[in-house]
Design a protein around this motif. Structure first.
Motif, short mmCIF file in Angstrom:
data_model
loop_
_atom_site.label_atom_id
_atom_site.label_comp_id
_atom_site.label_asym_id
_atom_site.label_seq_id
_atom_site.Cartn_x
_atom_site.Cartn_y
_atom_site.Cartn_z
N GLY A 14 -51.54 5.82 -15.37
CA GLY A 14 -50.97 4.72 -15.60
C GLY A 14 -50.92 3.90 -17.38
N ASN A 15 -50.27 3.07 -17.53
CA ASN A 15 -49.95 2.53 -18.83
C ASN A 15 -50.50 1.16 -19.09
N ASP A 16 -51.02 0.85 -20.28
CA ASP A 16 -50.97 -0.61 -19.95
C ASP A 16 -50.11 -1.12 -21.96
N ALA A 17 -50.77 -2.26 -22.71
CA ALA A 17 -50.08 -2.78 -23.87
C ALA A 17 -50.65 -1.79 -24.50
N SER A 18 -52.16 -1.40 -24.50
CA SER A 18 -53.04 -0.01 -25.60
C SER A 18 -52.78 1.18 -25.47
N GLY A 19 -52.77 1.52 -23.96
CA GLY A 19 -53.16 3.17 -23.29
C GLY A 19 -52.51 3.60 -22.60
N ALA A 95 -48.35 7.34 -22.24
CA ALA A 95 -47.91 8.79 -21.94
C ALA A 95 -47.06 8.74 -20.84
N ILE A 96 -45.68 8.47 -20.91
CA ILE A 96 -44.23 8.25 -19.78
C ILE A 96 -43.47 9.95 -19.97
N SER A 97 -44.11 10.58 -20.69
CA SER A 97 -43.59 11.74 -20.77
C SER A 97 -44.37 13.23 -20.15
N VAL A 98 -43.83 14.29 -19.94
CA VAL A 98 -44.52 15.48 -19.65
C VAL A 98 -44.82 16.32 -21.79
N THR A 99 -44.37 15.51 -22.42
CA THR A 99 -44.84 15.75 -23.99
C THR A 99 -45.75 15.47 -24.42
N ASP A 100 -46.11 13.97 -23.49
CA ASP A 100 -47.76 13.24 -23.75
C ASP A 100 -48.87 14.13 -23.09
N ALA A 101 -48.51 15.19 -22.25
CA ALA A 101 -49.39 15.24 -21.73
C ALA A 101 -50.45 16.37 -22.70
N PRO A 102 -52.04 16.46 -21.99
CA PRO A 102 -52.69 17.65 -22.94
C PRO A 102 -52.02 18.72 -22.88
N LEU A 103 -52.23 20.15 -23.55
CA LEU A 103 -51.13 21.03 -23.51
C LEU A 103 -53.02 22.76 -24.38
N GLY A 104 -52.21 23.67 -24.16
CA GLY A 104 -53.16 24.17 -24.72
C GLY A 104 -54.70 25.00 -24.55
N PHE A 105 -54.86 24.24 -22.92
CA PHE A 105 -56.36 24.46 -23.19
C PHE A 105 -56.79 26.28 -23.07
N PHE A 129 -44.05 11.72 -13.01
CA PHE A 129 -44.32 10.51 -13.76
C PHE A 129 -43.28 9.58 -12.05
N LEU A 130 -43.63 8.85 -11.27
CA LEU A 130 -43.01 8.33 -10.30
C LEU A 130 -43.35 6.94 -10.52
N THR A 131 -44.40 6.17 -11.05
CA THR A 131 -44.60 4.83 -10.80
C THR A 131 -44.06 4.27 -11.58
N PRO A 132 -43.40 2.95 -11.74
CA PRO A 132 -43.48 1.75 -13.06
C PRO A 132 -44.46 2.05 -14.11
N ALA A 133 -46.33 2.41 -13.55
CA ALA A 133 -47.01 2.38 -14.49
C ALA A 133 -46.52 3.46 -15.52
N GLN A 134 -46.34 4.46 -14.52
CA GLN A 134 -46.38 5.65 -15.38
C GLN A 134 -44.96 6.03 -16.17
N GLN A 135 -43.60 4.91 -15.79
CA GLN A 135 -42.98 5.11 -16.56
C GLN A 135 -42.40 4.52 -17.68
N GLN A 136 -42.90 3.36 -18.06
CA GLN A 136 -42.98 2.82 -18.46
C GLN A 136 -44.77 1.37 -19.81
N ARG A 137 -44.02 1.23 -20.93
CA ARG A 137 -44.90 1.53 -21.85
C ARG A 137 -46.18 -0.23 -21.84
N GLY A 138 -46.52 -0.51 -20.55
CA GLY A 138 -47.17 -1.52 -20.56
C GLY A 138 -45.80 -2.98 -20.53
#
Length: 837
Positions: A14-19, A95-105, A129-138
């Motif tokens: 989930g996202n909030d206003a700061s992270g 983090a609202i998209s696949v681009t924001d996920a960590p990669l290259g482990f 990313f299904l819920t409003p908290a996952q799709q919205q930036r706070g």
């Protein structure tokens, strides 16, 4: 390590206003235990992890940049086969998209002998990313996500339109006539001697694209038979002044291409090729008509960042071909950055030996998912002198200028580390004076800073004499390369952007230089360095270009506001203005610089950064710091009036009319100083050729349209209803043209670009399923059982009734666009209602 098998899964919680908060799951799927100590799991993320908000089982490492690591904390008992370790953490940003996920482990495991073993693990499985908290930036984020329904609504209600012609960008005028001209084996290319290169290019392109290889003969006359005549414009041809103007006439007697110069002729050739269609093998046809054409802007550019991920020579040559096809004329190559140096400099071999390699065992660490292995990694590679000469000659034949960029004094970590390696090599050989000659860092510098890309050591020490010596050596080598290619270097782009606050503050060498010249702040030190840089560039007979930061100073009122710096106006540098995102406070900087006298190339991030995601959709790759520029948003960019269509900020909140009214408008002098526009493709997310094509196309076609064509009719409309109607009509025509003509033509190339196919819009209304696309003319195929559509799936041609049966309970519609050569786009998914309601 041979038996270590770790499976990774990641989810945004989930996202909030700061992270945002996230969870990484590590499942041990192998026969050996992950030990309690002696290992580190590295990964790349552009969102900095907070070490204070992290699961107790691990601790955080941050070697630099976007490379982070999790190591076992005290008390970690190890991970047995079949067990799963869950790590929850918090990051700044969103983090609202696949681009924001960590990669290259990758895993680094210390062995009993004190060595280490490295294993690449690749990317984690990313939870949707299904819920409003996952799709919205706070809570402040009012911008809706892209869905099947919103896409459908956006493509509905447009006026009926047909493509006016098959040409992109659209010509100034095209008067068609009845009939067609057939070209075949007897066709000849007749050319004036000064146009031999253009004639040979036309022959090569006809052969490559159509299997037609006409003879080229020097001549000076009018078309006869089915000949194609190339000649410079004469009085009475009706060709306007300007190097790139041209005329194209297709008559029953043959084809005439005339232009103000070879450059104009080359544009006429590209228009001719777009008009061709095949009748039977070995025979091609042209519609009869007369065309007159000229560009709106003299500068029409594309910037490719080859530093973050290396783009090989073959791909660059292909991009040059496509740029020429759509009449772009400047390729800006971003050749250096923190994560890579990409051109060989003979006098400084460490630049490529050290600065062009990324990996666990290299001086440059893995970045942007490039992984631990330097060999064959997209993070490694460079252009040899011969490679770059080939690129320059290929571009020159197509009348495209190649603008090299060496980014400094910030964004310079690859060069800094390379010169440190050179320093160590020569010191070991006892050559102390030579070792110091090109050192770019102050060993006593204790400055603390963090760059935008999270580096702590990426700024050159501008007080070292070696800094300007380094730049001069690089520039002289570039001049030599260009001279050998037969295309002199006129302009050098030196970046100058994003020097972080705090740099140089604790450098003894910088403090000494500041005291010597009466400089009170590091901002004044940077300005002093730019002055020295400009003098060097002028001494070498070059013109200076840079990002907007090189042309601004801080306002004297103490607000820190960026204002045009009058210091450099006596020999003004070309300024590339990019930070235009609404709400950032610099939206009108390009206009202010142009009004002040600076030559300006508009690079507006909110419309022209093609590495940004084209929609607020979790599956769309790309960043979104300046917005989500879709194809239509790019097309509707008004370079000289950014305000009329300004409606909301990055969070979808309405802009204040008073704030817009207070922004600077272009003066007449300022209008004359707008050289043109440039699209940017920064390379953080360009991990392979498919991603390169996906991000570039078809949005680059809209950039070409806006750079070449006259100011659109709606640009001068203040009546918003009339303006929107005009925009709808223009978009309907452009989308038809791309879908029915331009994209199929791309599909027919020997190496067709894997452009982005639009995701369909789809809705179920009153038991009837409706679907559409933003680019009409492409084929849509669908399934009703939740399976992915393929080339045998049903073709959608019109809305149809859907009455679910008991056997289809909970099924899904999946519908996707297909290109003319059978390539499939991403599917839209619609859950069907059950028969029980």
């Amino acid at each position: 390590m041979r038996h270590m098998n770790l499976e990774l899964a990641w989810a945004c919680l989930g996202n909030d206003a700061s992270g945002f908060s996230a969870r990484l799951q590590i499942r041990n799927a192998g026969p050996a235990a992950l030990p309690a100590a002696g290992w580190t799991l590295y990964f790349n993320t552009c969102r900095p992890v907070d070490p204070a908000r992290l699961s107790a089982s691990v601790c955080l490492l941050h070697p630099g940049g976007d490379l982070f690591g999790f190591a076992p904390a005290a008390g970690f008992a190890g991970l047995l086969p079949g067990q799963t370790l869950e790590i929850e953490y918090w990051s700044a940003g969103w983090a609202i998209s696949v681009t924001d996920a960590p990669l290259g482990f990758y895993l680094v495991l210390q062995d009993a002998q004190g060595g280490q073993q490295v294993r690449a693990l690749g990317d984690a499985q990313i939870a949707p990313f299904l819920t409003p908290a996952q799709q919205q930036r706070g809570p402040e984020d009012r911008l809706p996500a892209s869905t099947a329904a919103t896409r459908y609504a956006a493509a509905c209600g447009l006026p009926e339109a047909e493509a006016l012609h098959g040409l992109t960008p659209a010509p100034q005028s095209w008067r068609s006539a009845a009939g067609r001209l057939t070209l075949g084996a007897a066709t000849r290319i007749l050319y004036q001697p000064a146009l031999a290169s253009e004639a040979e290019l036309l022959r090569e392109l006809l052969d490559a694209q159509w299997g037609l290889a006409p003879h080229c003969l020097p001549a000076d006359g009018q078309p006869a038979g089915d000949a194609i005549v190339l000649r410079l414009a004469q009085a009475g041809d009706g060709i306007a002044h300007g190097e790139e103007t041209y005329g194209l006439e297709v008559r029953p007697q043959g084809v005439l291409i005339c232009g103000a110069s070879g450059h104009g002729i080359a544009h006429g050739i590209q228009s001719l090729l777009q008009l061709l269609s095949s009748a039977v093998a070995g025979v091609i046809q042209l519609p009869l008509g007369v065309m007159r054409d000229a560009p709106r802007y003299a500068y029409r550019g594309l910037m490719l960042d080859v530093a973050r991920h290396f783009i090989g020579k073959a791909a660059v040559l292909r991009i040059i071909d496509l740029m020429a096809c759509y009449k772009l004329n400047t390729l800006h190559l971003h050749l250096s950055d923190d994560e890579g140096w990409r051109i060989a400099i003979a006098a400084l071999p460490e630049l490529t030996e050290v600065g062009a390699r990324r990996g666990a065992d290299a001086a440059l660490c893995a970045s942007f998912g490039s992984g631990p292995q330097a060999q064959d990694s997209a993070g490694s590679g460079y252009y040899s002198r011969a490679d770059f000469i080939e690129i320059l000659r290929h571009a020159q034949r197509r009348h495209i200028s190649v603008l090299p960029e060496i980014d400094l004094p910030g964004h310079a970590r690859a060069a800094i580390l390379a010169m440190q390696a050179r320093h160590q090599r020569l010191l070991a050989a006892g050559q102390v004076e030579a070792a110091e000659a090109y050192l770019l860092s102050d060993p006593e510098d204790c400055s603390t800073y963090l760059s935008v890309q999270l580096w702590r050591d990426n700024v050159m020490c501008v007080a070292r004499p070696g800094c300007l010596r380094f730049i001069e050596t690089v520039l002289r080598e570039l001049q030599s390369i260009y001279a050998e290619a037969g295309t002199p270097l006129h302009t050098i782009h030196t970046g100058g952007d994003e020097v972080p606050d705090g740099a140089w503050l604790a450098s003894p060498l910088c403090r000494q230089l500041m005291a010597q010249h009466g400089l009170a702040t590091t901002a004044q030190l940077q300005e002093y360095f730019f002055d020295q840089l400009r003098a060097l560039v002028q001494h070498l007979g070059l013109r200076l270009a840079g990002w907007e930061e090189m042309a601004v100073a801080s306002a004297p009122d103490g607000t820190g506001r960026a204002v045009p710096n009058p210091r450099f106006l006596d020999a003004p540098m070309r300024s590339y203005v990019w930070l235009s995102a609404w709400g950032k406070g610099r939206e009108d900087l390009g206009y202010r610089l142009a009004n002040a006298g600076y030559p300006v190339v508009l690079c507006n991030g909110d419309r022209l950064y093609l590495d940004l995601a084209c929609a607020k959709d979790p599956e769309e790759p790309g960043y979104y710091w300046a917005g989500f520029p879709g194809l239509r948003e790019v097309l509707e960019f008004c370079p000289e009036d950014i305000y009329t269509d300004a409606r909301c900020d990055l969070m979808g909140q309405a802009l204040e009319p008073a704030a817009l009214a207070g922004m600077v408008r272009l003066s007449e002098q300022g209008r004359a100083n707008i050289l043109g526009i440039q699209a940017q493709l920064w390379g953080e997310n360009v991990r392979d050729g498919a991603r390169l094509d996906y991000l570039l196309f078809p949005r680059l076609l809209a950039v070409a349209e806006r750079a070449w064509c006259a100011s659109p009719v709606w640009a001068g409309m203040n009546d918003m209803a009339a303006r929107r109607a005009a925009q709808d009509a223009a978009w309907a025509e452009f989308s038809q043209r791309l879908g029915r003509h331009t994209l199929p033509r791309l599909d027919s190339l020997a190496v067709p670009p894997a452009y982005r196919l639009p995701v369909p819009g789809v809705v179920l209304q009153d038991g009837v399923l409706h679907a559409n696309l933003e680019l009409p003319g492409l084929t849509m195929r669908y399934t009703l059982d939740g399976s992915e559509p393929d080339a045998q799936a049903a073709v959608y041609t019109a809305p149809f009734a859907w009455v679910p049966s008991p056997q289809q309970e909970g099924a899904q519609v999946r519908i996707a666009a297909f290109s003319s050569n059978g390539r499939k786009g991403r599917s839209a998914v619609l859950d069907l209602p059950s028969s029980t309601g």
